[in-house]
Design a protein around this motif. Structure first.
Motif, short mmCIF file in Angstrom:
data_model
loop_
_atom_site.label_atom_id
_atom_site.label_comp_id
_atom_site.label_asym_id
_atom_site.label_seq_id
_atom_site.Cartn_x
_atom_site.Cartn_y
_atom_site.Cartn_z
N PHE A 66 0.85 -1.20 0.00
CA PHE A 66 0.00 0.00 0.00
C PHE A 66 0.88 1.24 0.00
O PHE A 66 1.77 1.38 0.84
N GLU A 67 0.65 2.13 -0.97
CA GLU A 67 1.39 3.38 -1.05
C GLU A 67 0.54 4.52 -0.49
O GLU A 67 -0.58 4.74 -0.94
N GLN A 68 1.10 5.22 0.46
CA GLN A 68 0.39 6.33 1.08
C GLN A 68 0.30 7.51 0.11
O GLN A 68 1.31 7.91 -0.48
N ILE A 69 -0.92 8.02 -0.10
CA ILE A 69 -1.11 9.17 -0.98
C ILE A 69 -0.66 10.44 -0.27
O ILE A 69 -1.09 10.71 0.84
N GLU A 70 0.23 11.17 -0.92
CA GLU A 70 0.72 12.42 -0.34
C GLU A 70 -0.01 13.60 -0.97
O GLU A 70 -0.06 13.74 -2.19
N ARG A 71 -0.57 14.44 -0.13
CA ARG A 71 -1.33 15.61 -0.59
C ARG A 71 -0.68 16.89 -0.05
O ARG A 71 0.02 16.85 0.96
N PHE A 72 -0.95 17.97 -0.73
CA PHE A 72 -0.59 19.28 -0.22
C PHE A 72 -1.71 20.24 -0.56
O PHE A 72 -2.43 20.09 -1.55
N SER A 73 -1.89 21.26 0.28
CA SER A 73 -3.00 22.18 0.13
C SER A 73 -2.79 23.11 -1.06
O SER A 73 -1.67 23.52 -1.36
N SER A 74 -3.89 23.44 -1.73
CA SER A 74 -3.85 24.38 -2.84
C SER A 74 -3.91 25.83 -2.36
O SER A 74 -3.77 26.75 -3.16
N GLY A 75 -4.15 26.01 -1.06
CA GLY A 75 -4.34 27.35 -0.54
C GLY A 75 -5.76 27.86 -0.66
O GLY A 75 -6.04 28.99 -0.28
N ASP A 76 -6.65 27.02 -1.18
CA ASP A 76 -8.06 27.38 -1.34
C ASP A 76 -8.90 26.28 -0.72
O ASP A 76 -8.84 25.12 -1.15
N THR A 77 -9.69 26.61 0.28
CA THR A 77 -10.44 25.60 1.02
C THR A 77 -11.47 24.90 0.17
O THR A 77 -11.70 23.69 0.31
N GLU A 78 -12.12 25.63 -0.75
CA GLU A 78 -13.16 25.02 -1.58
C GLU A 78 -12.57 24.03 -2.57
O GLU A 78 -13.11 22.94 -2.78
N LEU A 79 -11.45 24.37 -3.21
CA LEU A 79 -10.81 23.44 -4.14
C LEU A 79 -10.28 22.21 -3.42
O LEU A 79 -10.41 21.08 -3.91
N ASP A 80 -9.69 22.41 -2.24
CA ASP A 80 -9.23 21.26 -1.45
C ASP A 80 -10.38 20.34 -1.11
O ASP A 80 -10.23 19.10 -1.11
N LEU A 81 -11.55 20.91 -0.82
CA LEU A 81 -12.73 20.11 -0.48
C LEU A 81 -13.15 19.23 -1.65
O LEU A 81 -13.42 18.04 -1.50
N VAL A 82 -13.19 19.81 -2.85
CA VAL A 82 -13.62 19.06 -4.04
C VAL A 82 -12.59 17.99 -4.41
O VAL A 82 -12.94 16.89 -4.85
N LEU A 83 -11.31 18.30 -4.23
CA LEU A 83 -10.24 17.34 -4.56
C LEU A 83 -10.13 16.21 -3.56
O LEU A 83 -9.40 15.24 -3.80
#
Length: 450
Positions: A66-83
């Motif tokens: 299992f490979e852990q998915i690495e995320r980083f914030s876009s700086g926009d709460t709404e876009l992060d929510l949809v992604l």
């Protein structure tokens, strides 16, 4: 002498045929087949003959690491929510929407946010010059040294720039303008879009670069180019909303790294497209009660939204009365009118009926049925409904009012917006203080309540 091979390709979906066809058997488009050149045919053969980079042996799923998915914030709460929580490293995201809705503005704003946090971002535009993008960057506050601009349409040149610097994010505006010299056809053709998307996906996965591509849409509202484009990418996002309105909705239609139920709500301001801070009162008004207006509460992902449903019933001067719906499914409106004619003996076969959802939002769930019916009856009888009442419930073909999910959460949102009454299918499990709930199980009882 070898016989010349002839191949035709549909420019709407990419279907190939050995002879010219007037109508594509795959997508139904007319007059879209063009003949491919010998160079194009050879390139397609070369692409299809490339060996797979993965091993063909199957292994048990229990042995797969299992490979852990690495995320980083876009700086926009709404876009992060949809992604689904942020941008995934090495992901390929497609964003579509009508012209002027704010695709380029949003991604340039996101590019500025990421550059401010120290990430190197390459913004590639095949439609605008660097000076034009600079003007927009000044407006949306995206001037940071880690944001690089490139006005280029050749794919090889873009890859060379990516090799020079350790970019972490790539933005392509738009995919229909990029050109690959491997394919002897114009930018935006099916062959070009398919090949470029594949190369961007391969390069992004190898270099761990998160890639965003903007796609033009057709008059039907789908992404222009072959349907395979949406299958190749990891995430597909669509912008909804009228360019003349300030609110925009970003919906996810495909997401390999998260849910597609969440919706991002943005507001167009003088500094660009930003996350809507207070959307609770954007879709309804608390003015004077008027006939044909009813309030309901919808769930957009995990977020309840109070909105206003408007109806207009007028005498029809034609044998076939008109039905029109903006933001609501027309077939479901026709079904509800037939139900009202049958169960309540209301003569809607003599009236034109128009439905509008305030704020430009589109309703996709059935919990607004009760509010739609209440607004129609209110307009028909010219009897206003109190602005302190919300209607929540699904109406079936047999006239039952059925339960809907997250009723308690919807009622809490209604209470927070100072509503006093709620007409619902059943009483809530939790007690909502100072909010009077009236349970009805049949649509005929709605007439008695009103």
């Amino acid at each position: 002498m070898a016989k010349k091979q002839i191949l035709f390709e549909c420019q709407a979906c990419g279907h190939q045929s050995a002879k010219w066809l007037g109508k594509c058997p795959n997508c139904g488009a007319w007059d879209e087949y063009i003949e491919l050149s010998q160079n194009q045919i050879e390139v397609l053969k070369e692409i299809n003959s490339k060996p797979s980079s993965t091993q063909g042996s199957a292994i048990p799923i229990t042995e797969v690491s299992f490979e852990q998915i690495e995320r980083f914030s876009s700086g926009d709460t709404e876009l992060d929510l949809v992604l689904g929580g942020g941008i995934v490293q090495g992901s390929l995201t497609l964003i579509g929407g009508s012209p002027g809705v704010g695709k380029s503005t949003l991604l340039l704003k996101i590019a500025g946010n990421l550059a401010r946090e120290g990430k190197k971002v390459l913004y590639v535009s095949g439609e605008e010059s660097s000076s034009q993008i600079k003007m927009r960057a000044n407006r949306v506050d995206s001037n940071y040294p880690n944001l690089y601009l490139l006005s280029e349409i050749r794919l090889d040149t873009i890859f060379k720039e990516l090799e020079k610097h350790a970019f972490e994010v790539l933005i392509i505006d738009s995919i229909q303008t990029i050109y690959s010299e491997k394919i002897a056809s114009a930018p935006g053709s099916v062959s070009q879009v398919r090949e470029i998307t594949f190369e961007l996906m391969r390069f992004g996965k190898e270099k761990n670069i998160a890639t965003f591509i903007i796609g033009h849409i057709t008059k039907e509202g789908s992404i222009a180019g072959p349907r395979v484009l949406e299958h190749m990418v990891d995430t597909v996002l669509y912008f909804e909303g009228d360019s003349s309105r300030e609110l925009r909705l970003l919906r996810g239609f495909k997401n390999r790294f998260g849910t597609t139920s969440e919706v991002g709500i943005f507001e167009m301001t003088k500094v660009g497209l930003v996350s809507a801070k207070d959307i609770s009162k954007k879709f309804f008004t608390r003015g004077k009660a008027q006939a044909g207006s009813a309030i309901t509460v919808l769930m957009e992902g995990s977020r309840p939204i109070v909105l206003e449903v408007q109806a207009l019933v007028s005498d029809s001067g034609y044998p076939n009365p008109k039905r029109s719906a903006t933001g609501y499914e027309l077939n479901r409106l026709t079904m509800l009118l037939a139900l009202l004619e049958r169960k309540l003996d209301l003569p809607f076969n003599q009236y034109d009926v128009f439905i509008n959802i305030a704020g430009g939002i589109k309703i996709s769930e059935t919990s607004a049925d009760l509010a739609i019916i209440a607004a129609i009856i209110s307009s028909y009888r010219n009897r206003p409904i109190s602005k302190d009442t919300v209607f929540i419930g699904e109406v079936s073909l047999i006239g039952d009012v059925r339960d809907i999910f997250n009723l308690d959460l919807r009622l809490k949102e209604a209470k927070s917006q100072q509503f006093e009454k709620a007409v619902v299918p059943s009483l809530p499990l939790e007690t909502i203080h100072d909010l009077k709930c009236y349970a009805i199980d049949e649509v005929s009882k709605l007439i008695e309540w009103m």
